[in-house]
Design an enzyme around this catalytic site. Sequence first.
Site: not given
Length: 330
Positions: A115, A257, A287
């Site tokens: 990520c 994030h 996400n």
Amino acid sequence: MALNVKIAGTGINLPGRVVTDTEMDARLQVRPGWVNKKTNVHTRHFIHQETASQMGARAAQKALEAAGLTFGQIDCLVCASATMEQPIPCTAALIQTAMGQEHSGVPAFDVNSTCLSFVTGLDVMSYMVHAGRYKRVLLVSTEVASKGLNWQQKESAALFGDGAAAVVIEQSAGEPSRLLHAAMQTYSSGARYSEIRGGGSALHASEYREAAEADYLFDMNGEAIFRMASRLLPDFLRGILEATGSRIGDYRLVIPHQGSAMAMRLLSRRLGISEEQLMYITPDRGNTIAASIPMGLHEAVRQGRIERGDRVLLLGTSAGFSLGGIDFVY
């Protein structure tokens, strides 16, 4: 050390298929409204016929256009993603082909820290640009999460979406834009909290069996990750602030994030980030792994939430377990 580097242009690409929370409720066989309540993700995009390299190429082309550049003015192409289109070659090479530049000779390679791949890629390549190794770099994060979801793990499956984002970075001599500080920490005691065990050399694709399908799908212990992030993020952020003698109020915008609604609440509550400072795009995108931070950056520019000379903080966590952040003047 401050680096004379700026983000010259941004671009994104989303797959055409929009998946609503209502559709996800049905897919996960939960009561109506469960996905919305658990994740605050109303819509996300899943690929239909698109590939990661095609999405990345489209986002990259938009970033070039925003910067007023052509591919011929780029010295390096880097794919900073968690999900690869195929094990070999690197996705960056496939993006180069998808852009119609397969005979260009422009170096292309991947950076992967799950990520945090975009943050890591921006950190590493900014030094290369600052030092003059490359004049301009095209940095692309393109993610296909939908192919690896374990639909038995309802809370994690409900979170994710597909998409791509890209930026062009170049030297900023004589301009206010610069990278002030970057940091990353890894605590591999949490490495097993988020993983796909199959597909590599330890559990090769040739060993796939339907009975062991879960090993080849995404596996996440969300509660353990949240506890670890809650414990480590405050000190990590404090280190970033101390490195530049800053306060959280000095930032025009914090782009995290986009992990989950719970993660956003953690950032606001534990780190003292106000709602006005927080770039939050999870409800419309889900996400999108490493693409989530550059996607948030693109939206911040498009919506006029940041202008040249504004302080911006990129901040996130990733599998590994890692924390990462970049403090820069846009």
